[in-house]
Design a protein around this motif. Structure first.
Motif, PDB file in Angstrom:
ATOM      1  N   LYS A  51       0.804  -1.219   0.000  1.00 56.80           N
ATOM      2  CA  LYS A  51       0.000   0.000   0.000  1.00 56.80           C
ATOM      3  C   LYS A  51       0.837   1.270   0.000  1.00 56.80           C
ATOM      4  CE  LYS A  51      -2.917  -1.423   3.352  1.00 56.80           C
ATOM      5  NZ  LYS A  51      -3.731  -1.158   4.506  1.00 56.80           N
ATOM      6  N   GLY A  52       2.100   1.194   0.482  1.00 55.62           N
ATOM      7  CA  GLY A  52       2.844   2.438   0.700  1.00 55.62           C
ATOM      8  C   GLY A  52       3.919   2.677  -0.352  1.00 55.62           C
ATOM      9  N   ALA A  53       4.232   3.965  -0.599  1.00 55.65           N
ATOM     10  CA  ALA A  53       5.324   4.279  -1.516  1.00 55.65           C
ATOM     11  C   ALA A  53       6.637   3.976  -0.824  1.00 55.65           C
ATOM     12  CB  ALA A  53       5.256   5.741  -1.885  1.00 55.65           C
ATOM     13  N   MET A  54       7.661   3.679  -1.607  1.00 56.73           N
ATOM     14  CA  MET A  54       8.976   3.468  -0.995  1.00 56.73           C
ATOM     15  C   MET A  54      10.053   3.998  -1.926  1.00 56.73           C
ATOM     16  SD  MET A  54       9.519  -0.577  -1.392  1.00 56.73           S
ATOM     17  CE  MET A  54       9.841  -1.341  -2.960  1.00 56.73           C
ATOM     18  N   GLU A  55      11.201   4.249  -1.325  1.00 53.74           N
ATOM     19  CA  GLU A  55      12.295   4.834  -2.079  1.00 53.74           C
ATOM     20  C   GLU A  55      13.547   4.023  -1.792  1.00 53.74           C
ATOM     21  OE1 GLU A  55      14.371   9.246  -2.329  1.00 53.74           O
ATOM     22  OE2 GLU A  55      12.919   8.772  -0.786  1.00 53.74           O
ATOM     23  N   LEU A  56      14.218   3.574  -2.845  1.00 51.83           N
ATOM     24  CA  LEU A  56      15.446   2.803  -2.657  1.00 51.83           C
ATOM     25  C   LEU A  56      16.627   3.763  -2.697  1.00 51.83           C
ATOM     26  CD1 LEU A  56      16.608  -0.095  -2.442  1.00 51.83           C
ATOM     27  CD2 LEU A  56      16.921  -0.002  -4.917  1.00 51.83           C
ATOM     28  N   VAL A  57      17.430   3.767  -1.661  1.00 50.02           N
ATOM     29  CA  VAL A  57      18.563   4.685  -1.588  1.00 50.02           C
ATOM     30  C   VAL A  57      19.853   3.863  -1.580  1.00 50.02           C
ATOM     31  CG1 VAL A  57      19.637   6.548  -0.264  1.00 50.02           C
ATOM     32  CG2 VAL A  57      17.148   6.248  -0.183  1.00 50.02           C
ATOM     33  N   ASN A  58      20.700   4.088  -2.589  1.00 49.35           N
ATOM     34  CA  ASN A  58      22.020   3.444  -2.603  1.00 49.35           C
ATOM     35  C   ASN A  58      22.979   4.387  -1.910  1.00 49.35           C
ATOM     36  OD1 ASN A  58      21.674   0.951  -4.142  1.00 49.35           O
ATOM     37  ND2 ASN A  58      20.992   2.352  -5.761  1.00 49.35           N
ATOM     38  N   GLY A 115       3.302   8.713   5.943  1.00 51.04           N
ATOM     39  CA  GLY A 115       2.014   8.923   5.284  1.00 51.04           C
ATOM     40  C   GLY A 115       1.323   7.581   5.111  1.00 51.04           C
ATOM     41  N   ALA A 116       2.105   6.482   5.221  1.00 55.04           N
ATOM     42  CA  ALA A 116       1.456   5.174   5.210  1.00 55.04           C
ATOM     43  C   ALA A 116       0.708   5.032   6.538  1.00 55.04           C
ATOM     44  CB  ALA A 116       2.502   4.084   5.060  1.00 55.04           C
ATOM     45  N   GLU A 117      -0.142   4.042   6.578  1.00 53.31           N
ATOM     46  CA  GLU A 117      -1.056   3.844   7.704  1.00 53.31           C
ATOM     47  C   GLU A 117      -0.443   4.090   9.090  1.00 53.31           C
ATOM     48  OE1 GLU A 117      -3.858   0.103   8.846  1.00 53.31           O
ATOM     49  OE2 GLU A 117      -2.735   0.112   6.975  1.00 53.31           O
ATOM     50  N   ALA A 118       0.704   3.447   9.317  1.00 54.11           N
ATOM     51  CA  ALA A 118       1.266   3.492  10.661  1.00 54.11           C
ATOM     52  C   ALA A 118       1.965   4.811  10.947  1.00 54.11           C
ATOM     53  CB  ALA A 118       2.260   2.355  10.828  1.00 54.11           C
ATOM     54  N   GLU A 119       2.086   5.686   9.958  1.00 60.22           N
ATOM     55  CA  GLU A 119       2.939   6.855  10.102  1.00 60.22           C
ATOM     56  C   GLU A 119       2.171   8.163  10.137  1.00 60.22           C
ATOM     57  OE1 GLU A 119       6.421   7.529  10.131  1.00 60.22           O
ATOM     58  OE2 GLU A 119       6.417   5.531  10.959  1.00 60.22           O
ATOM     59  N   ASP A 120       0.858   8.100  10.137  1.00 59.25           N
ATOM     60  CA  ASP A 120       0.120   9.348   9.958  1.00 59.25           C
ATOM     61  C   ASP A 120      -0.289  10.007  11.279  1.00 59.25           C
ATOM     62  OD1 ASP A 120      -1.846   7.728  10.846  1.00 59.25           O
ATOM     63  OD2 ASP A 120      -3.116   7.877   9.069  1.00 59.25           O
ATOM     64  N   GLY A 121       0.161   9.462  12.401  1.00 62.37           N
ATOM     65  CA  GLY A 121      -0.145  10.081  13.687  1.00 62.37           C
ATOM     66  C   GLY A 121      -1.485   9.665  14.265  1.00 62.37           C
TER      67      GLY A 121
END
Ligand SMILES: C[S@@+](CC[C@H](N)C(=O)[O-])C[C@H]1O[C@@H](n2cnc3c(N)ncnc32)[C@H](O)[C@@H]1O
Length: 343
Positions: free
Chosen positions: A10-17, A30-36
């Protein structure tokens, strides 16, 4: 450092090298667990509570690392001494595996495991998971610079987000690691649900290494959470600064006092922030105004202390059989190795 964006469930993610041999996936806020929503639920409940993950911004992670070095905070020292003695045995029991650490923090004790797994190995794979991105990046950069055979594929986000986004298991196996008795921060029903989630991420033959703080004289436990340098007090109060920054709040830190009290019936220490005055505060981004009576508390953490036999029964019921248990001479702390499918 390069970045790619994508989606995990469900959530966006970013791969950082980040640097060679260290990449991590930033699991979206902004994903479910992170919105406060959990902050709103906790501050509008009676008694008031806050999830302990909000301790860990960069300042909180740094304070926790300092707490671990205080004379009163026995868990880190004791767990380290057990790992020092038994890491080789753990590696022999699991054989080569990818090490997935939940709440890895500074990974200072993990180094003892990495030493054992790196001994003679061509490659060691480590997967740190932590909600505090700063500590994840710092510790991982340091680890790849120390271990030539190590490659790191981390996740910055909550345990639940990371377990849902975890890359496919490599051959031959995985060992999930949860140190520091962080498992004590869950209430009983939450703990069972959480371990079931880990079990669901495991495949037959995978193992789970767990650090648990054991039941002992309450005075020893209370002293550990009321260190004489006042670091635990600062750590507890820092949660309010973190919430202010994250959700545009106006909580007045000086209006609260740190408390840590052992509740023997529940075998748990409870950390609280007690309001010194009658007051109202606002967290603008959450559209939340919250009033406190003088002397009213917010419970910010529980830390349960365990009977290993009771806990092993709970894990067995979840399909995780105990393979080995190691303790210090005073029986203050234990490391337990479980295997999926073992009896
Ligand atoms: C008590 S510290 C233990 C750190 C380290 N494992 C040790 O044994 O010293 C808990 C760690 O878990 C991370 N953490 C806390 N709640 C989390 C959550 N819900 N999801 C992911 N990481 C979390 C914190 O940032 C912190 O590094």
């Amino acid at each position: 450092m390069t970045r790619e964006k994508g989606h995990a469930g469900k959530g966006a993610m970013e791969l950082v090298n980040e640097v060679q041999r260290f990449q991590f996936t930033r699991l979206a806020r902004g994903a479910e667990a992170e919105d406060g929503a959990d902050v709103v639920a906790g501050l509008t409940s009676a008694p008031k509570t806050l999830p302990c993950r909000y301790f860990y911004d960069a300042a909180g992670s740094d304070l926790f690392a300092q707490i671990c070095e205080t004379p009163e905070y026995y868990p880190t020292r004791t767990e380290r001494s057990i790992l020092t003695r038994h890491a080789g045995e753990i590696a022999a029991l699991t054989g080569p595996c990818e090490i997935v650490e939940l709440g890895s923090g500074t990974a200072s004790k993990t180094r003892l495991l990495l030493d054992a797994y790196a001994d003679g190995a061509k490659e060691v794979h480590f997967v740190p998971i932590d909600v505090s991105e700063s500590v994840l990046r710092e510790s991982s950069r340091d680890l790849v610079s120390r271990y030539a055979a190590l490659s790191i594929r981390g996740y910055s986000g909550t345990y639940e987000q990371a377990l849902a986004a975890l890359h496919p298991a490599p051959a031959p196996a995985r060992m999930f690691v949860f140190l520091g008795s962080t498992i004590g921060n869950f209430r009983n029903s939450e703990r069972v649900a959480f371990v079931a989630r880990i079990r669901d991420a495991m495949e037959d033959g995978d193992t789970f290494l767990l650090g648990i703080d054991r039941r002992k004289d309450g005075a020893i436990i209370e002293a550990a959470y009321n260190d004489s340098q006042g670091l635990t007090a600062r750590f507890n109060l820092n949660m309010l600064s973190h919430l202010n920054r994250r959700f545009h709040g106006d909580l007045v830190v000086d209006n609260f006092t740190h408390r840590a009290v052992y509740e023997p019936r529940r075998h748990q220490i409870e950390m609280r922030l007690e309001s010194r005055v009658a007051q109202t505060a606002r967290l603008a981004d959450l559209n939340l105004s919250v009033s406190f009576a003088r002397g009213e508390s917010i419970r910010t953490e529980i830390s349960k202390k365990f009977d290993p036999e009771e806990l092993a029964g709970e894990f067995t019921a979840l399909g995780l059989g105990q393979v080995a248990l190691w303790s210090d001479a005073r029986q203050w702390f234990s490391l337990v190795l479980f295997r999926l499918g073992a009896r």
